[in-house]
Design a protein around this motif. Structure first.
Motif, PDB file in Angstrom:
ATOM      1  N   ALA A  67       0.821  -1.213   0.000  1.00  0.00           N
ATOM      2  CA  ALA A  67       0.000   0.000   0.000  1.00  0.00           C
ATOM      3  C   ALA A  67       0.854   1.262   0.000  1.00  0.00           C
ATOM      4  O   ALA A  67       0.548   2.242  -0.695  1.00  0.00           O
ATOM      5  CB  ALA A  67      -0.935  -0.003   1.205  1.00  0.00           C
ATOM      6  N   ILE A  68       1.941   1.260   0.756  1.00  0.00           N
ATOM      7  CA  ILE A  68       2.818   2.432   0.816  1.00  0.00           C
ATOM      8  C   ILE A  68       3.460   2.679  -0.549  1.00  0.00           C
ATOM      9  O   ILE A  68       3.510   3.821  -1.034  1.00  0.00           O
ATOM     10  CB  ILE A  68       3.894   2.247   1.901  1.00  0.00           C
ATOM     11  CG1 ILE A  68       3.248   2.282   3.295  1.00  0.00           C
ATOM     12  CG2 ILE A  68       4.968   3.321   1.783  1.00  0.00           C
ATOM     13  CD1 ILE A  68       4.194   1.915   4.423  1.00  0.00           C
ATOM     14  N   ALA A  69       3.939   1.611  -1.171  1.00  0.00           N
ATOM     15  CA  ALA A  69       4.551   1.757  -2.502  1.00  0.00           C
ATOM     16  C   ALA A  69       3.535   2.300  -3.502  1.00  0.00           C
ATOM     17  O   ALA A  69       3.838   3.181  -4.311  1.00  0.00           O
ATOM     18  CB  ALA A  69       5.095   0.406  -2.964  1.00  0.00           C
ATOM     19  N   LEU A  70       2.326   1.785  -3.452  1.00  0.00           N
ATOM     20  CA  LEU A  70       1.269   2.230  -4.361  1.00  0.00           C
ATOM     21  C   LEU A  70       0.935   3.707  -4.158  1.00  0.00           C
ATOM     22  O   LEU A  70       0.837   4.472  -5.122  1.00  0.00           O
ATOM     23  CB  LEU A  70       0.030   1.359  -4.155  1.00  0.00           C
ATOM     24  CG  LEU A  70      -1.180   1.600  -5.053  1.00  0.00           C
ATOM     25  CD1 LEU A  70      -1.945   0.296  -5.257  1.00  0.00           C
ATOM     26  CD2 LEU A  70      -2.136   2.652  -4.484  1.00  0.00           C
ATOM     27  N   LEU A  71       0.782   4.108  -2.916  1.00  0.00           N
ATOM     28  CA  LEU A  71       0.440   5.500  -2.618  1.00  0.00           C
ATOM     29  C   LEU A  71       1.545   6.459  -3.052  1.00  0.00           C
ATOM     30  O   LEU A  71       1.275   7.489  -3.680  1.00  0.00           O
ATOM     31  CB  LEU A  71       0.155   5.673  -1.128  1.00  0.00           C
ATOM     32  CG  LEU A  71      -1.258   5.376  -0.643  1.00  0.00           C
ATOM     33  CD1 LEU A  71      -1.344   5.521   0.878  1.00  0.00           C
ATOM     34  CD2 LEU A  71      -2.277   6.294  -1.310  1.00  0.00           C
ATOM     35  N   LEU A  72       2.777   6.137  -2.718  1.00  0.00           N
ATOM     36  CA  LEU A  72       3.890   7.017  -3.081  1.00  0.00           C
ATOM     37  C   LEU A  72       4.016   7.143  -4.592  1.00  0.00           C
ATOM     38  O   LEU A  72       4.226   8.246  -5.117  1.00  0.00           O
ATOM     39  CB  LEU A  72       5.194   6.478  -2.475  1.00  0.00           C
ATOM     40  CG  LEU A  72       5.323   6.586  -0.952  1.00  0.00           C
ATOM     41  CD1 LEU A  72       6.618   5.932  -0.482  1.00  0.00           C
ATOM     42  CD2 LEU A  72       5.258   8.036  -0.496  1.00  0.00           C
ATOM     43  N   PHE A  73       3.881   6.027  -5.287  1.00  0.00           N
ATOM     44  CA  PHE A  73       3.975   6.047  -6.743  1.00  0.00           C
ATOM     45  C   PHE A  73       2.904   6.941  -7.352  1.00  0.00           C
ATOM     46  O   PHE A  73       3.183   7.737  -8.251  1.00  0.00           O
ATOM     47  CB  PHE A  73       3.840   4.621  -7.276  1.00  0.00           C
ATOM     48  CG  PHE A  73       3.892   4.523  -8.774  1.00  0.00           C
ATOM     49  CD1 PHE A  73       5.096   4.630  -9.449  1.00  0.00           C
ATOM     50  CD2 PHE A  73       2.739   4.339  -9.514  1.00  0.00           C
ATOM     51  CE1 PHE A  73       5.151   4.545 -10.833  1.00  0.00           C
ATOM     52  CE2 PHE A  73       2.780   4.256 -10.898  1.00  0.00           C
ATOM     53  CZ  PHE A  73       3.993   4.360 -11.555  1.00  0.00           C
ATOM     54  N   ASN A  74       1.688   6.839  -6.863  1.00  0.00           N
ATOM     55  CA  ASN A  74       0.595   7.629  -7.417  1.00  0.00           C
ATOM     56  C   ASN A  74       0.702   9.102  -7.028  1.00  0.00           C
ATOM     57  O   ASN A  74       0.319   9.980  -7.812  1.00  0.00           O
ATOM     58  CB  ASN A  74      -0.745   7.049  -6.967  1.00  0.00           C
ATOM     59  CG  ASN A  74      -1.153   5.833  -7.785  1.00  0.00           C
ATOM     60  OD1 ASN A  74      -1.760   5.939  -8.832  1.00  0.00           O
ATOM     61  ND2 ASN A  74      -0.780   4.651  -7.300  1.00  0.00           N
ATOM     62  N   LEU A  75       1.228   9.403  -5.843  1.00  0.00           N
ATOM     63  CA  LEU A  75       1.420  10.794  -5.453  1.00  0.00           C
ATOM     64  C   LEU A  75       2.483  11.467  -6.319  1.00  0.00           C
ATOM     65  O   LEU A  75       2.352  12.641  -6.687  1.00  0.00           O
ATOM     66  CB  LEU A  75       1.805  10.875  -3.975  1.00  0.00           C
ATOM     67  CG  LEU A  75       0.668  10.588  -2.978  1.00  0.00           C
ATOM     68  CD1 LEU A  75       1.216  10.531  -1.552  1.00  0.00           C
ATOM     69  CD2 LEU A  75      -0.428  11.652  -3.081  1.00  0.00           C
ATOM     70  N   VAL A  76       3.515  10.714  -6.664  1.00  0.00           N
ATOM     71  CA  VAL A  76       4.522  11.246  -7.592  1.00  0.00           C
ATOM     72  C   VAL A  76       3.882  11.536  -8.947  1.00  0.00           C
ATOM     73  O   VAL A  76       4.171  12.547  -9.593  1.00  0.00           O
ATOM     74  CB  VAL A  76       5.698  10.253  -7.739  1.00  0.00           C
ATOM     75  CG1 VAL A  76       6.615  10.665  -8.895  1.00  0.00           C
ATOM     76  CG2 VAL A  76       6.488  10.175  -6.447  1.00  0.00           C
ATOM     77  N   GLY A  77       2.977  10.661  -9.368  1.00  0.00           N
ATOM     78  CA  GLY A  77       2.262  10.878 -10.623  1.00  0.00           C
ATOM     79  C   GLY A  77       1.427  12.146 -10.599  1.00  0.00           C
ATOM     80  O   GLY A  77       1.387  12.895 -11.590  1.00  0.00           O
ATOM     81  N   VAL A  78       0.763  12.412  -9.483  1.00  0.00           N
ATOM     82  CA  VAL A  78      -0.034  13.632  -9.342  1.00  0.00           C
ATOM     83  C   VAL A  78       0.858  14.861  -9.484  1.00  0.00           C
ATOM     84  O   VAL A  78       0.531  15.806 -10.220  1.00  0.00           O
ATOM     85  CB  VAL A  78      -0.764  13.652  -7.980  1.00  0.00           C
ATOM     86  CG1 VAL A  78      -1.397  15.027  -7.736  1.00  0.00           C
ATOM     87  CG2 VAL A  78      -1.841  12.574  -7.924  1.00  0.00           C
ATOM     88  N   ALA A  79       1.991  14.845  -8.797  1.00  0.00           N
ATOM     89  CA  ALA A  79       2.903  15.991  -8.845  1.00  0.00           C
ATOM     90  C   ALA A  79       3.442  16.213 -10.264  1.00  0.00           C
ATOM     91  O   ALA A  79       3.524  17.350 -10.747  1.00  0.00           O
ATOM     92  CB  ALA A  79       4.057  15.772  -7.863  1.00  0.00           C
ATOM     93  N   PHE A  80       3.781  15.117 -10.939  1.00  0.00           N
ATOM     94  CA  PHE A  80       4.356  15.228 -12.289  1.00  0.00           C
ATOM     95  C   PHE A  80       3.345  15.815 -13.273  1.00  0.00           C
ATOM     96  O   PHE A  80       3.666  16.723 -14.044  1.00  0.00           O
ATOM     97  CB  PHE A  80       4.823  13.853 -12.769  1.00  0.00           C
ATOM     98  CG  PHE A  80       5.380  13.873 -14.164  1.00  0.00           C
ATOM     99  CD1 PHE A  80       6.669  14.325 -14.401  1.00  0.00           C
ATOM    100  CD2 PHE A  80       4.616  13.450 -15.242  1.00  0.00           C
ATOM    101  CE1 PHE A  80       7.194  14.350 -15.682  1.00  0.00           C
ATOM    102  CE2 PHE A  80       5.129  13.483 -16.526  1.00  0.00           C
ATOM    103  CZ  PHE A  80       6.423  13.933 -16.749  1.00  0.00           C
ATOM    104  N   VAL A  81       2.114  15.303 -13.272  1.00  0.00           N
ATOM    105  CA  VAL A  81       1.096  15.788 -14.204  1.00  0.00           C
ATOM    106  C   VAL A  81       0.742  17.245 -13.898  1.00  0.00           C
ATOM    107  O   VAL A  81       0.512  18.049 -14.811  1.00  0.00           O
ATOM    108  CB  VAL A  81      -0.161  14.901 -14.160  1.00  0.00           C
ATOM    109  CG1 VAL A  81      -1.249  15.449 -15.086  1.00  0.00           C
ATOM    110  CG2 VAL A  81       0.180  13.474 -14.570  1.00  0.00           C
ATOM    111  N   TYR A  82       0.715  17.595 -12.618  1.00  0.00           N
ATOM    112  CA  TYR A  82       0.422  18.984 -12.241  1.00  0.00           C
ATOM    113  C   TYR A  82       1.494  19.929 -12.794  1.00  0.00           C
ATOM    114  O   TYR A  82       1.167  20.952 -13.425  1.00  0.00           O
ATOM    115  CB  TYR A  82       0.349  19.105 -10.714  1.00  0.00           C
ATOM    116  CG  TYR A  82       0.176  20.526 -10.234  1.00  0.00           C
ATOM    117  CD1 TYR A  82      -1.084  21.115 -10.177  1.00  0.00           C
ATOM    118  CD2 TYR A  82       1.274  21.290  -9.853  1.00  0.00           C
ATOM    119  CE1 TYR A  82      -1.246  22.424  -9.753  1.00  0.00           C
ATOM    120  CE2 TYR A  82       1.126  22.600  -9.429  1.00  0.00           C
ATOM    121  CZ  TYR A  82      -0.137  23.158  -9.377  1.00  0.00           C
ATOM    122  OH  TYR A  82      -0.285  24.471  -8.957  1.00  0.00           O
ATOM    123  N   VAL A  83       2.759  19.598 -12.567  1.00  0.00           N
ATOM    124  CA  VAL A  83       3.855  20.465 -13.017  1.00  0.00           C
ATOM    125  C   VAL A  83       3.881  20.552 -14.542  1.00  0.00           C
ATOM    126  O   VAL A  83       4.111  21.628 -15.115  1.00  0.00           O
ATOM    127  CB  VAL A  83       5.204  19.945 -12.479  1.00  0.00           C
ATOM    128  CG1 VAL A  83       6.372  20.688 -13.124  1.00  0.00           C
ATOM    129  CG2 VAL A  83       5.261  20.085 -10.961  1.00  0.00           C
TER     130      VAL A  83
END
Length: 595
Positions: A67-83
């Motif tokens: 779950a931690i790996a999944l959450l961190l991976f998806n949060l990085v995705g949010v930041a990347f698409v936003y930027v």
């Protein structure tokens, strides 16, 4: 009209049934590492990815680590698409020189595509550069779908294993599902779509001459309407086929163009329309068979498939019949909604409610597409759902509210339906006074607590979010239609966001800071508020001992279980949402028929 409906729906279900088993075999063998060709050809690419990630593919994870790996991976995705959206004005592949996307819209879109929702409060062809469409949105179409596949396989392993502390490796699951399932299918489907006329280029938008002048009105700086006449039209270009393919295969739904799959550059022909509907259900249906294979009893997978198919057929029949019956208000206004043919026998008009529909698709293909895209968590549309009849619009809305478990999204549909299966056997256990069990695993207190959270998360987000939106000026100002239909537009938006569908009753102007923030909140917690307890159940089930089958064990592969499973889904959906639906589409229908 009945024969037309029977042929189209029957053909769709027949082809879906034919591809379910081979798709399921492929998925199961790929995810289990049992495909020799893939192991030989794909191993170098896999090893390179694992080295880059710094992970050992042979080391499995407990549910918390997963779950931690999944959450961190998806949060990085949010930041990347936003930027990427905020910086697109300075980045290449922006031939139209689009400016940076606003802060609130960038935030909403980033969460939308990472959560597999693909809600779009903007018009893609006038907002996003080619780079943003490809590197940001299309990449997340792959990764969000792969996340769903990873979670459902973690849950399946939980049921299949016993006395185990691990449920798989998140990075291995993501890599295999992307490389060997999503990419090959999308590549083949993109080629098929280009063969039907879907465009794929990096051209500057085209200015073409129209057959006749067009007069339109625009507002000047003083707010006064001024009539203008033009002899040209701008045609948007872009790498559409590549995004369209994964948009359907991954049940993402976000269109390159504002009108989505109603646009002829995204969905030009009846055949492309049929293939797109099939693509939406392809992996979800195959996952049902893969589930049966992995738990050692293929009947279990077919039971889940049967429950999904039965509800789908009933809902599709209701939607199609409602649209074919037409809208009595339009009839009273002088609109001709009857079937008509020429003297030579050529069809002139399909009849029924054609408002918001494409004539190249007609009533049946439009209503069937609306049912497919909301039974799954896709959200792509080939007709404007806001123009459906009240009952025709109720069907997609309620399918979303059921949790999109009728085939559902890639991975998410099956793992949520399996939670309903746990709920169904728990209810059955209460009725006969036995400890409930499913697939040889006892259903205990912790499992039911997690199940309760999963069942309650999206209704709370939908109903509380709708209550907030109708109570504040920022929420009601975007409603274009007063009364019951305006309420339906808001209820649909929150239902779509919280259940990660992405379609809309487009009469709601939702590209505002209020709705961008509210819907982003609903999308994020509607996605991960379910994934985390699902992984917790996976870990709990994997650690349990397997109970041998006894005379008191309830079979979970027969007609009785299928009926019980359907009853659990419908009962939860009815008790939760019918009061809200009564304020929207139900009242609309009564007003339409003059009650």
């Amino acid at each position: 009209m009945f024969s037309n409906t029977l042929v189209q729906v029957g053909l769709f279900l027949t082809v879906l049934l034919l591809v379910t088993k081979p798709m399921g075999l492929w998925i199961a063998n790929v995810m289990n590492g049992n495909c020799k060709i893939i192991n030989r050809l794909g191993a170098p690419f896999e090893r390179l990815i694992y080295r880059t990630l710094g992970t050992n593919p042979d080391t499995e994870m407990g549910w918390k680590q997963y779950a931690i790996a999944l959450l961190l991976f998806n949060l990085v995705g949010v930041a990347f698409v936003y930027v990427l959206q905020r910086w697109q004005v300075w980045l290449p592949l922006n031939p139209q020189h689009f400016s940076a996307v606003s802060v609130d819209s960038s935030f909403n879109t980033a969460i939308s595509f990472v959560t597999n929702t693909n809600w779009q409060g903007y018009s893609g062809e006038v907002t996003m550069s080619y780079l943003t469409q490809m590197l940001g949105l299309t990449v997340q179409n792959f990764l969000s779908a792969a996340t769903g596949i990873a979670v459902v396989f973690a849950l399946i392993r939980g049921f299949a294993r016993h006395t185990s502390k691990t449920i798989g490796n998140f990075w291995v699951d993501m890599t295999r599902s992307t490389l060997y399932i999503l990419l090959p299918l999308s590549f083949l489907f993109a080629i098929a779509l280009m063969g039907q006329g879907v465009i794929q280029n990096f051209d500057v938008y085209k200015e073409v001459s129209t057959l006749q002048p067009t007069t339109y009105s625009t507002a000047n700086e003083a707010g006064q309407l001024i009539n203008q006449t033009t002899n040209t039209q701008t045609l948007a270009m872009g790498p559409v086929a590549s995004q369209e393919a994964i948009k359907m295969i991954g049940t993402n739904g976000g269109g390159f163009f504002n009108t989505n799959s109603a646009h002829p550059f995204e969905n030009p022909t009846p055949l492309s329309n049929f293939l797109q509907m099939l693509a939406i259900f392809l992996i979800p249906a195959g996952l049902c068979f893969a589930f049966g294979m992995m738990v050692g009893d293929r009947r279990q997978g077919w039971a889940i498939f049967s429950a999904m198919a039965i509800v789908f057929v009933v809902m599709a029949a209701v939607a199609i019949s409602a649209e074919q019956a037409g809208n009595s208000i339009l009839t009273a206004s002088g609109a001709d909604q009857t079937v008509s043919v020429s003297q030579s026998g050529m069809a002139l008009q399909s009849g029924g409610n054609m408002e918001g529909k494409e004539t190249r698709f007609g009533i049946v293909s439009s209503a069937l597409f609306a049912t497919v895209t909301t039974a799954a968590s896709c959200g792509a549309v080939n007709t404007m759902h806001d123009s459906l009849t009240p009952i025709g619009g109720l069907v997609p809305m309620w399918l979303i509210q059921l949790g999109e478990v009728i085939f559902g999204g890639v991975g998410s549909g099956l793992y949520t339906m399996l939670i309903y299966a746990v709920l169904a056997v728990f209810i059955a256990g209460l009725m006969i006074g036995r400890t409930p069990e499913y697939l040889g695993k006892k259903i205990e207190i912790f499992d039911m607590k997690m199940t309760a959270i999963i069942i309650l998360v999206t209704p709370l987000l939908v109903l509380i979010g709708t209550a907030i939106a109708v109570s504040v000026t920022s929420g009601t100002v975007g409603v274009a239609n007063p009364g019951a239909h305006g309420f339906s537009e808001i209820l649909y938006a929150l239902s779509s966001a919280a259940n990660n569908n992405g379609s809309a009753f487009a009469g709601l102007s939702a590209n505002t800071p209020f709705y961008n923030t509210l819907l982003a909140f609903a999308m994020f917690f509607g996605r991960f508020g379910i994934i985390l307890p699902v992984l917790a159940i996976a870990g709990s089930m994997a650690a349990k001992k397997r109970i041998p089958v006894s005379l008191g064990t309830m079979p979970t592969h027969g007609a009785l279980f299928v009926t019980l499973l359907i009853g659990a889904v419908i009962l939860v959906g009815a008790l939760t949402f019918i009061p809200a639906l009564a304020l929207g589409p139900v009242i609309e229908h009564l007003l339409m028929v003059g009650v």
